[in-house]
Design a protein around this motif. Structure first.
Motif, PDB file in Angstrom:
ATOM      1  N   ALA A 121      -9.521   2.537   4.067  1.00  0.00           N
ATOM      2  CA  ALA A 121      -9.197   3.800   4.744  1.00  0.00           C
ATOM      3  C   ALA A 121      -8.099   3.630   5.786  1.00  0.00           C
ATOM      4  CB  ALA A 121     -10.462   4.366   5.389  1.00  0.00           C
ATOM      5  N   GLY A 122      -8.104   2.480   6.477  1.00  0.00           N
ATOM      6  CA  GLY A 122      -7.091   2.257   7.503  1.00  0.00           C
ATOM      7  C   GLY A 122      -5.688   2.192   6.939  1.00  0.00           C
ATOM      8  N   LEU A 141      -5.329  12.393  -5.409  1.00  0.00           N
ATOM      9  CA  LEU A 141      -5.486  11.168  -6.190  1.00  0.00           C
ATOM     10  C   LEU A 141      -4.949   9.967  -5.416  1.00  0.00           C
ATOM     11  CD1 LEU A 141      -6.266  10.117  -9.082  1.00  0.00           C
ATOM     12  CD2 LEU A 141      -3.833  10.347  -9.644  1.00  0.00           C
ATOM     13  N   ALA A 142      -3.763  10.125  -4.821  1.00  0.00           N
ATOM     14  CA  ALA A 142      -3.143   9.022  -4.086  1.00  0.00           C
ATOM     15  C   ALA A 142      -4.016   8.577  -2.913  1.00  0.00           C
ATOM     16  CB  ALA A 142      -1.756   9.433  -3.594  1.00  0.00           C
ATOM     17  N   GLU A 143      -4.571   9.520  -2.191  1.00  0.00           N
ATOM     18  CA  GLU A 143      -5.400   9.165  -1.035  1.00  0.00           C
ATOM     19  C   GLU A 143      -6.708   8.508  -1.468  1.00  0.00           C
ATOM     20  OE1 GLU A 143      -5.864  12.243   1.859  1.00  0.00           O
ATOM     21  OE2 GLU A 143      -3.740  12.785   1.821  1.00  0.00           O
ATOM     22  N   GLU A 144      -7.329   9.030  -2.526  1.00  0.00           N
ATOM     23  CA  GLU A 144      -8.593   8.451  -2.970  1.00  0.00           C
ATOM     24  C   GLU A 144      -8.402   7.032  -3.478  1.00  0.00           C
ATOM     25  OE1 GLU A 144     -12.337   9.326  -6.036  1.00  0.00           O
ATOM     26  OE2 GLU A 144     -10.706  10.786  -5.865  1.00  0.00           O
ATOM     27  N   LEU A 145      -7.382   6.803  -4.317  1.00  0.00           N
ATOM     28  CA  LEU A 145      -7.203   5.484  -4.907  1.00  0.00           C
ATOM     29  C   LEU A 145      -6.665   4.478  -3.898  1.00  0.00           C
ATOM     30  CD1 LEU A 145      -5.890   6.384  -8.469  1.00  0.00           C
ATOM     31  CD2 LEU A 145      -8.193   5.752  -7.753  1.00  0.00           C
ATOM     32  N   THR A 146      -5.803   4.910  -2.987  1.00  0.00           N
ATOM     33  CA  THR A 146      -5.310   3.988  -1.955  1.00  0.00           C
ATOM     34  C   THR A 146      -6.451   3.565  -1.039  1.00  0.00           C
ATOM     35  OG1 THR A 146      -3.131   5.056  -2.029  1.00  0.00           O
ATOM     36  CG2 THR A 146      -3.589   3.645  -0.134  1.00  0.00           C
ATOM     37  N   THR A 147      -7.352   4.490  -0.741  1.00  0.00           N
ATOM     38  CA  THR A 147      -8.529   4.140   0.064  1.00  0.00           C
ATOM     39  C   THR A 147      -9.431   3.171  -0.685  1.00  0.00           C
ATOM     40  OG1 THR A 147      -8.468   6.269   1.220  1.00  0.00           O
ATOM     41  CG2 THR A 147     -10.558   5.071   1.240  1.00  0.00           C
ATOM     42  N   LEU A 148      -9.648   3.416  -1.975  1.00  0.00           N
ATOM     43  CA  LEU A 148     -10.494   2.530  -2.769  1.00  0.00           C
ATOM     44  C   LEU A 148      -9.928   1.116  -2.839  1.00  0.00           C
ATOM     45  CD1 LEU A 148     -11.599   4.663  -5.865  1.00  0.00           C
ATOM     46  CD2 LEU A 148     -13.118   3.439  -4.307  1.00  0.00           C
ATOM     47  N   VAL A 149      -8.625   1.013  -3.068  1.00  0.00           N
ATOM     48  CA  VAL A 149      -8.003  -0.290  -3.312  1.00  0.00           C
ATOM     49  C   VAL A 149      -7.657  -1.011  -2.013  1.00  0.00           C
ATOM     50  CG1 VAL A 149      -5.988  -1.447  -4.337  1.00  0.00           C
ATOM     51  CG2 VAL A 149      -7.148   0.400  -5.580  1.00  0.00           C
ATOM     52  N   HIS A 150      -7.154  -0.271  -1.018  1.00  0.00           N
ATOM     53  CA  HIS A 150      -6.633  -0.913   0.188  1.00  0.00           C
ATOM     54  C   HIS A 150      -7.404  -0.592   1.462  1.00  0.00           C
ATOM     55  CE1 HIS A 150      -3.233  -2.485  -1.985  1.00  0.00           C
ATOM     56  NE2 HIS A 150      -2.917  -1.284  -2.436  1.00  0.00           N
ATOM     57  N   PRO A 191       0.816  -1.219   0.000  1.00  0.00           N
ATOM     58  CA  PRO A 191       0.000   0.000   0.000  1.00  0.00           C
ATOM     59  C   PRO A 191       0.847   1.265   0.000  1.00  0.00           C
ATOM     60  CG  PRO A 191      -0.956  -1.606   1.487  1.00  0.00           C
ATOM     61  CD  PRO A 191       0.367  -2.177   1.033  1.00  0.00           C
ATOM     62  N   TYR A 192       1.995   1.235   0.675  1.00  0.00           N
ATOM     63  CA  TYR A 192       2.867   2.421   0.679  1.00  0.00           C
ATOM     64  C   TYR A 192       3.405   2.690  -0.730  1.00  0.00           C
ATOM     65  CZ  TYR A 192       6.534   5.728   1.845  1.00  0.00           C
ATOM     66  OH  TYR A 192       7.321   6.850   1.884  1.00  0.00           O
ATOM     67  N   ALA A 193       3.905   1.646  -1.396  1.00  0.00           N
ATOM     68  CA  ALA A 193       4.429   1.823  -2.757  1.00  0.00           C
ATOM     69  C   ALA A 193       3.320   2.251  -3.708  1.00  0.00           C
ATOM     70  CB  ALA A 193       5.082   0.536  -3.234  1.00  0.00           C
ATOM     71  N   CYS A 231      -4.736   3.424   4.087  1.00  0.00           N
ATOM     72  CA  CYS A 231      -4.400   4.737   3.533  1.00  0.00           C
ATOM     73  C   CYS A 231      -3.890   5.660   4.635  1.00  0.00           C
ATOM     74  CB  CYS A 231      -5.603   5.346   2.827  1.00  0.00           C
ATOM     75  SG  CYS A 231      -5.249   6.946   2.063  1.00  0.00           S
ATOM     76  N   ALA A 232      -4.589   5.678   5.765  1.00  0.00           N
ATOM     77  CA  ALA A 232      -4.155   6.525   6.885  1.00  0.00           C
ATOM     78  C   ALA A 232      -2.765   6.142   7.346  1.00  0.00           C
ATOM     79  CB  ALA A 232      -5.149   6.415   8.031  1.00  0.00           C
ATOM     80  N   ALA A 233      -2.466   4.836   7.361  1.00  0.00           N
ATOM     81  CA  ALA A 233      -1.152   4.371   7.808  1.00  0.00           C
ATOM     82  C   ALA A 233      -0.046   4.819   6.865  1.00  0.00           C
ATOM     83  CB  ALA A 233      -1.147   2.852   7.940  1.00  0.00           C
ATOM     84  N   VAL A 234      -0.279   4.722   5.549  1.00  0.00           N
ATOM     85  CA  VAL A 234       0.780   5.096   4.614  1.00  0.00           C
ATOM     86  C   VAL A 234       0.950   6.611   4.540  1.00  0.00           C
ATOM     87  CG1 VAL A 234       0.516   2.985   3.269  1.00  0.00           C
ATOM     88  CG2 VAL A 234      -0.714   5.029   2.567  1.00  0.00           C
ATOM     89  N   VAL A 235      -0.132   7.373   4.720  1.00  0.00           N
ATOM     90  CA  VAL A 235      -0.007   8.832   4.770  1.00  0.00           C
ATOM     91  C   VAL A 235       0.824   9.231   5.985  1.00  0.00           C
ATOM     92  CG1 VAL A 235      -1.269  10.993   5.116  1.00  0.00           C
ATOM     93  CG2 VAL A 235      -2.112   9.321   3.474  1.00  0.00           C
TER      94      VAL A 235
END
Length: 418
Positions: free
Chosen positions: A307-308, A296-305, A246-248, A310-314
């Motif tokens: 919200a949790g 874009l990164a936050e929306e797509l990371t949330t969609l694919v992986h 998810p980070y990558a 996404c919050a961790a990688v941010v």
């Protein structure tokens, strides 16, 4: 024009349709059952597939019913290549890939309610198709001359093409016919490179069943330089977190070229167009802030992986650059983040910081590393190092194993202690 077609056109997604007025009328009149096909030619979908998955989601949100086809039959033929034959994969391997990809697609669609999605597998009907049936019931409806005109075929004639590759369009056309019969499907979606195969299916429905079916393609997701989107120097960017963390995944979108961001937002974001235009305006005024990329990164990371994740990688992304606590990151997220950085390996007794700065490549030499410390530009875990004789301490190790080096504001490296 129906609202969904108007939205696709405004976003620049709409490439081709067989009859846009007839399709618009059908979409406006009531729920239309549509399908998109995905061949299991790897263990996971990659970001290039997001275009079609999210387009399906747009149609479902507009009140239409999706059929997501994972091609257990066509996947046995392999992945099409522009200049070479397809790789033929083992049936047991393909069956495993079918299961993985079905699970990925299911996260994007709603499988309950009046417009519930349905997963289908073309192996269910193709495995029952004999060679005689293929030639007698399907082959007679295909003109070889027209098949030769298809772009996917004509591009290969100079280098040679097998009958397997040549006949692929018959199998895909039969999929559309079967879904028309079984589910009342009257619309197939795909990328613009699939136009020939999709229209072959619509034509087969007309010839065999006397029905009317539609085709719609979206523009391909390309970079500003015209190359395919979704690949890095290390290979494809996968949706499976075991293949691309998810980070990558987040960093891939965050590092998008400024020139690509307006198109990516329009094609992949579910934000309204006026909000996207505001993001574009803000991005032009403050390009260094990468406002569009972050959205874009936050929306797509949330969609694919989720919200949790996404919050961790941010949080990890901020912490690496001194805007958060590295010690607060869980080990998995930290490991994924550090995997993207240059690395120095160390053992006990723990080495000097200047040695690590040089070994990691942040400094070209130990003398340069000493100057970086003396000038106040060297950090361990975001804490400035002021002593040129300082060594890495046990207390510096995150999860007992890792440390983060930084030179200046943005040059990072990881230390792994074995």
């Amino acid at each position: 024009m129906s609202a969904i077609l108007e939205d696709l056109r405004a976003r620049g997604l709409l490439a081709q349709t067989t009859d846009i007025d007839a399709l618009s009328e059908a979409l406006a009149a009531g729920p239309v059952t549509f399908y998109t096909g995905f061949d299991p030619t790897a263990a996971s979908l990659h970001v290039g597939h997001l275009m079609q998955v999210l387009t399906m989601r747009r149609f479902q949100d507009a009140g239409h019913k999706p059929l997501a086809l994972v091609g257990g039959a066509t996947g046995l033929i392999g992945d099409p290549k522009p200049t070479a034959e397809r790789m033929l994969n083992d049936p047991s391997v393909v069956a495993g890939w079918v299961g993985h990809i079905r699970g990925q697609i299911e996260r994007f669609l709603d499988f309950e309610g009046p417009h519930a999605a349905t997963m289908v597998n073309n192996l269910d009907w193709t495995s029952q198709l004999s060679a005689i049936d293929l030639l007698r019931d399907l082959g007679k409806h295909f003109s070889v001359n027209r098949m030769l005109d298809k772009e996917a075929v004509s591009a290969r004639l100079a280098t040679g093409i097998s009958y397997t590759e040549f006949s692929y369009q018959i199998l895909q056309a039969n999929d559309y016919l079967e879904l028309y019969r079984r589910h009342g499907c009257t619309l197939q979606l795909g990328g613009s490179d699939q136009w020939g195969n999709i229209t072959a299916g619509a034509d087969l429905i007309r010839r065999v069943a006397g029905g009317h079916a539609h085709a719609l393609t979206t523009n391909l997701l390309l970079k500003s330089d015209g190359t395919k989107f979704g690949k890095t120097e290390g290979g494809a960017v996968w949706l499976d977190p075991a293949l691309t963390s998810p980070y990558a995944f987040y960093q891939f979108w965050l590092n998008s070229d400024d020139r690509d961001v307006p198109t990516l937002l329009r094609y992949l974001s579910f934000r309204p167009l006026d909000e996207i235009e505001a993001l574009e305006s803000d991005s032009r005024e403050r390009p260094a802030a990468r406002i569009g990329q972050r959205a874009l990164a936050e929306e797509l990371t949330t969609l694919v992986h989720g919200a949790g994740e996404c919050a961790a990688v941010v949080a990890a992304s901020k912490a690496l650059f001194g805007q958060g606590e590295l010690a607060g990151l869980d080990e998995g997220t930290l490991r994924s983040a550090l995997a993207e950085l240059p690395r120095a390996k160390a053992s006990r007794p723990l080495p000097a910081v200047v040695d690590l700065l040089a070994d990691s490549g942040l400094c070209k030499s130990r003398s340069e590393a000493r100057r970086a410390v003396q000038e106040g530009g060297a950090y361990v875990n975001n804490a400035r190092v002021t002593d040129v004789e300082a060594t890495l301490g046990e207390d510096d190790l995150l999860h007992g194993r890792w440390a983060v080096l930084r030179r200046g504001k943005r040059s990072l490296a990881a230390v792994e202690v074995g």
